[in-house]
Scaffold this active site. Structure first.
Site, PDB file in Angstrom:
ATOM      1  N   ASP A 253       0.885  -1.360  -0.005  1.00  0.00           N
ATOM      2  CA  ASP A 253       0.212   0.035  -0.126  1.00  0.00           C
ATOM      3  C   ASP A 253       0.956   1.285   0.170  1.00  0.00           C
ATOM      4  O   ASP A 253       1.955   1.173   0.582  1.00  0.00           O
ATOM      5  CB  ASP A 253      -1.013  -0.209   1.048  1.00  0.00           C
ATOM      6  CG  ASP A 253      -1.948   1.070   1.174  1.00  0.00           C
ATOM      7  OD1 ASP A 253      -2.289   1.495   0.043  1.00  0.00           O
ATOM      8  OD2 ASP A 253      -2.509   1.478   2.148  1.00  0.00           O
TER       9      ASP A 253
ATOM     10  N   HIS B 225       5.457   2.367  -7.891  1.00  0.00           N
ATOM     11  CA  HIS B 225       5.157   1.056  -7.904  1.00  0.00           C
ATOM     12  C   HIS B 225       6.607   0.102  -8.012  1.00  0.00           C
ATOM     13  O   HIS B 225       6.884  -1.037  -7.542  1.00  0.00           O
ATOM     14  CB  HIS B 225       4.439   0.520  -9.234  1.00  0.00           C
ATOM     15  CG  HIS B 225       2.830   0.820  -8.690  1.00  0.00           C
ATOM     16  ND1 HIS B 225       2.272   0.844  -7.574  1.00  0.00           N
ATOM     17  CD2 HIS B 225       1.900   1.651  -9.692  1.00  0.00           C
ATOM     18  CE1 HIS B 225       1.284   1.311  -7.865  1.00  0.00           C
ATOM     19  NE2 HIS B 225       1.069   1.920  -9.061  1.00  0.00           N
TER      20      HIS B 225
ATOM     21  N   LEU C 158      12.294 -21.273   0.905  1.00  0.00           N
ATOM     22  CA  LEU C 158      11.050 -20.324   1.262  1.00  0.00           C
ATOM     23  C   LEU C 158      10.246 -20.223   0.033  1.00  0.00           C
ATOM     24  O   LEU C 158      10.466 -20.225  -0.932  1.00  0.00           O
ATOM     25  CB  LEU C 158      11.731 -18.984   1.293  1.00  0.00           C
ATOM     26  CG  LEU C 158      10.950 -17.489   1.445  1.00  0.00           C
ATOM     27  CD1 LEU C 158      10.092 -17.380   2.588  1.00  0.00           C
ATOM     28  CD2 LEU C 158      11.659 -16.253   0.896  1.00  0.00           C
TER      29      LEU C 158
HETATM   30  C1  FPP Z   1      -0.262  -0.317  -3.602  1.00  0.00           C
HETATM   31  O1  FPP Z   1       0.017   1.068  -3.775  1.00  0.00           O
HETATM   32  C2  FPP Z   1       0.177  -1.062  -4.695  1.00  0.00           C
HETATM   33  C3  FPP Z   1      -0.371  -1.475  -5.436  1.00  0.00           C
HETATM   34  C4  FPP Z   1      -1.936  -1.566  -5.745  1.00  0.00           C
HETATM   35  C5  FPP Z   1       0.305  -2.466  -6.859  1.00  0.00           C
HETATM   36  C6  FPP Z   1       1.739  -2.724  -6.275  1.00  0.00           C
HETATM   37  C7  FPP Z   1       2.101  -3.879  -7.279  1.00  0.00           C
HETATM   38  C8  FPP Z   1       3.371  -4.181  -7.693  1.00  0.00           C
HETATM   39  C9  FPP Z   1       4.411  -3.451  -7.030  1.00  0.00           C
HETATM   40  C10 FPP Z   1       3.512  -5.251  -8.604  1.00  0.00           C
HETATM   41  C11 FPP Z   1       4.580  -6.083  -8.262  1.00  0.00           C
HETATM   42  C12 FPP Z   1       4.559  -7.540  -8.563  1.00  0.00           C
HETATM   43  C13 FPP Z   1       5.516  -8.271  -8.891  1.00  0.00           C
HETATM   44  C14 FPP Z   1       5.119  -9.813  -8.986  1.00  0.00           C
HETATM   45  C15 FPP Z   1       6.664  -7.983  -9.072  1.00  0.00           C
HETATM   46  P1  FPP Z   1      -1.152   2.214  -4.207  1.00  0.00           P
HETATM   47  O2  FPP Z   1      -1.003   2.414  -5.786  1.00  0.00           O
HETATM   48  O3  FPP Z   1      -2.519   1.655  -3.746  1.00  0.00           O
HETATM   49  O4  FPP Z   1      -0.713   3.463  -3.505  1.00  0.00           O
HETATM   50  P2  FPP Z   1      -1.464   4.630  -2.941  1.00  0.00           P
HETATM   51  O5  FPP Z   1      -2.408   4.104  -1.778  1.00  0.00           O
HETATM   52  O6  FPP Z   1      -0.795   5.324  -2.448  1.00  0.00           O
HETATM   53  O7  FPP Z   1      -2.542   5.006  -4.060  1.00  0.00           O
END
Ligand code: FPP
Length: 135
Positions: free
Chosen positions: A13, A30, A124
């Site tokens: 998050d 991300h 793991l």
């Molecule tokens: C939460 O932050 C994050 C996400 C919804 C996506 C995260 C996913 C990745 C980094 C993909 C990685 C996957 C692999 C397998 C490498 P948010 O965008 O909800 O942040 P906010 O709450 O600040 O809007």
């Protein structure tokens, strides 16, 4: 001996907010989130945790702007391409929860390939929840 939980689950998050705070895009947030995942995996290995679940993205993701969704779908492809040899060497098994068949072809193939290549590893288990919902 240090007592550690057998299974740790982490919900990602705040990547977007992190990007904003650091003057970069949500997608760069991300990318940083994926880098944090790498550190968490190494920490889990050091601590001898047996199962690590990373809730990466839920079905809510599809409501986001297309450019962000496209970036998020490409990220696992690049991530596993770069990391798979290391994960194999470190005896990490990768498994995936969620509606994997609902992912775009390239993403789906990348995660299925990562699961196949690591299926005999035992130190793991890293369980990535992708395209998951409450059901
Ligand atoms: C939460 O932050 C994050 C996400 C919804 C996506 C995260 C996913 C990745 C980094 C993909 C990685 C996957 C692999 C397998 C490498 P948010 O965008 O909800 O942040 P906010 O709450 O600040 O809007």
């Amino acid at each position: 001996m240090r007592q550690v939980p057998a299974h740790v689950a982490i919900m990602m998050d705040g990547n977007g907010r992190w990007g904003k705070q650091h003057g970069v895009t949500r997608s760069q947030g991300h990318f940083a989130g994926a880098q944090a995942m790498e550190k968490i995996i190494d920490a889990a290995l050091d601590l001898n945790i047996k199962v690590l679940t990373q809730y990466a993205f839920s079905i809510e993701i599809w409501k986001r702007p297309k450019a962000e969704v496209d970036y998020l779908m490409a990220l696992p492809v690049k991530f596993f391409k770069r990391k798979i040899t290391e994960f194999i060497k470190k005896d990490i098994r990768l498994i995936f929860s969620g509606d994997i068949n609902g992912l775009p072809k390239l993403t789906r193939e990348a995660v299925k390939n990562a699961a196949e290549k690591t299926k005999n590893n035992t130190k793991l288990i890293v369980n990535f929840a992708l395209n998951y919902g409450g059901k």
